[in-house]
Design an enzyme around this catalytic site. Sequence first.
Site, short mmCIF file in Angstrom:
data_model
loop_
_atom_site.label_atom_id
_atom_site.label_comp_id
_atom_site.label_asym_id
_atom_site.label_seq_id
_atom_site.Cartn_x
_atom_site.Cartn_y
_atom_site.Cartn_z
N LYS A 24 0.81 -1.22 0.00
CA LYS A 24 0.00 0.00 0.00
C LYS A 24 0.85 1.27 0.00
O LYS A 24 0.42 2.28 -0.54
CB LYS A 24 -1.03 0.00 1.13
CG LYS A 24 -0.47 -0.05 2.53
CD LYS A 24 -1.61 -0.13 3.53
CE LYS A 24 -1.09 -0.04 4.95
NZ LYS A 24 -0.01 -0.98 5.29
N ARG A 37 -5.42 3.02 11.73
CA ARG A 37 -5.09 1.61 11.92
C ARG A 37 -5.96 0.99 13.00
O ARG A 37 -5.82 -0.20 13.28
CB ARG A 37 -3.63 1.49 12.32
CG ARG A 37 -2.71 1.01 11.20
CD ARG A 37 -1.34 0.88 11.80
NE ARG A 37 -0.44 0.09 11.05
CZ ARG A 37 0.49 0.58 10.23
NH1 ARG A 37 0.55 1.86 9.99
NH2 ARG A 37 1.34 -0.24 9.65
N ARG A 39 12.05 -6.71 1.36
CA ARG A 39 11.97 -5.24 1.35
C ARG A 39 13.28 -4.62 1.82
O ARG A 39 13.93 -5.12 2.73
CB ARG A 39 10.85 -4.76 2.27
CG ARG A 39 9.50 -5.14 1.77
CD ARG A 39 8.45 -4.12 2.02
NE ARG A 39 8.26 -3.72 3.40
CZ ARG A 39 7.14 -3.15 3.82
NH1 ARG A 39 6.15 -2.94 2.98
NH2 ARG A 39 7.02 -2.79 5.06
N ARG A 78 14.44 -3.03 7.34
CA ARG A 78 13.94 -2.38 8.56
C ARG A 78 13.80 -3.42 9.66
O ARG A 78 13.38 -4.53 9.41
CB ARG A 78 12.57 -1.76 8.27
CG ARG A 78 12.64 -0.33 7.81
CD ARG A 78 11.34 0.15 7.21
NE ARG A 78 10.15 -0.29 7.92
CZ ARG A 78 8.91 -0.01 7.51
NH1 ARG A 78 8.72 0.72 6.42
NH2 ARG A 78 7.86 -0.43 8.18
N ARG A 135 3.20 -8.07 13.59
CA ARG A 135 2.50 -6.97 12.93
C ARG A 135 1.24 -7.49 12.24
O ARG A 135 0.21 -6.80 12.21
CB ARG A 135 3.42 -6.28 11.91
CG ARG A 135 4.55 -5.53 12.59
CD ARG A 135 5.53 -4.97 11.61
NE ARG A 135 4.97 -3.90 10.80
CZ ARG A 135 5.53 -3.45 9.68
NH1 ARG A 135 6.65 -3.98 9.23
NH2 ARG A 135 4.97 -2.46 9.02
P1 AMP Z 1 4.25 1.42 8.51
O1 AMP Z 1 5.45 2.07 7.93
O2 AMP Z 1 2.96 2.09 8.11
O3 AMP Z 1 4.21 -0.08 8.27
O4 AMP Z 1 4.33 1.64 10.12
C1 AMP Z 1 5.39 1.11 10.88
C2 AMP Z 1 5.00 1.04 12.33
O5 AMP Z 1 4.68 2.36 12.81
C3 AMP Z 1 3.77 0.21 12.65
O6 AMP Z 1 4.06 -1.17 12.77
C4 AMP Z 1 3.32 0.82 13.97
O7 AMP Z 1 4.13 0.39 15.06
C5 AMP Z 1 3.62 2.30 13.75
N1 AMP Z 1 2.45 2.99 13.15
C6 AMP Z 1 2.37 3.59 11.95
N2 AMP Z 1 1.15 4.14 11.75
C7 AMP Z 1 0.44 3.89 12.87
C8 AMP Z 1 -0.89 4.16 13.29
N3 AMP Z 1 -1.77 4.82 12.49
N4 AMP Z 1 -1.28 3.75 14.52
C9 AMP Z 1 -0.44 3.10 15.34
N5 AMP Z 1 0.82 2.77 15.00
C10 AMP Z 1 1.27 3.16 13.79
#
Ligand code: AMP
Length: 214
Positions: free
Chosen positions: A13, A88, A127, A160, A171
Amino acid sequence: MKIIMLGAPGAGKGTQAKKIADQYEIPHISTGDIFRANIKNGTELGMEAKKYMDQGLLVPDELTVKILLDRVAKEDCRNGYVLDGFPRTIPQAEVLDKALKERGDAIDYAVDVDVPDENIVKRMSGRRACLSCGATYHMEYIPPKKDGVCDRCGNVLTLRDDDKEEIVLKRLKAYHEQTQPLIQFYKEKDVLRTVDGTKPMQEVFDSIVAVLSR
Ligand code: AMP
């Protein structure tokens, strides 16, 4: 146009959100990127968020909602935005909904990039990210021109911490428990559009553009 991207971590996404942002000339807003930038700069918010991110857990809503609402209130969001990684949780979606409603506004589309769990773990191990400029790659699907080096800024690419398998499984669990209910939430608002995220990247993008014009 105000768009939300839904889908499991690793469904692609983020990549699609960037392409949508380019195509429709709207900002791409990723809460994950905002947290990572804060971690890199050693801010208090970054240090707090890191505790959760490193464990594959969601950052608490109290920390997340404010940074998002501040961001979408900026001038460049006037004509819309594409949200990647927010909301989320149902409470996050409700806060956003309320903030928009107060301005007589609403989300136009929630795009669910649908990929089964089996495909996710395999994808995420490939990734690579540039922690310096935020560019993302995939060793198989979007390789950088030079192995292990960012095309955009020349820095070293890394896996990462939260893309490591053990964390990916956590996750995914958080996704199913806390984020997946949003699919029903947006379906009820009649803005949900689902695309098959297992297809090649450009095909997924083409189907998104097709559903956004409906
Ligand atoms: P992402 O890059 O979107 O996969 O986000 C990486 C990590 O950031 C996630 O696994 C969460 O720990 C945190 N995170 C990002 N966006 C949110 C959100 N809207 N609510 C809570 N945690 C978030």
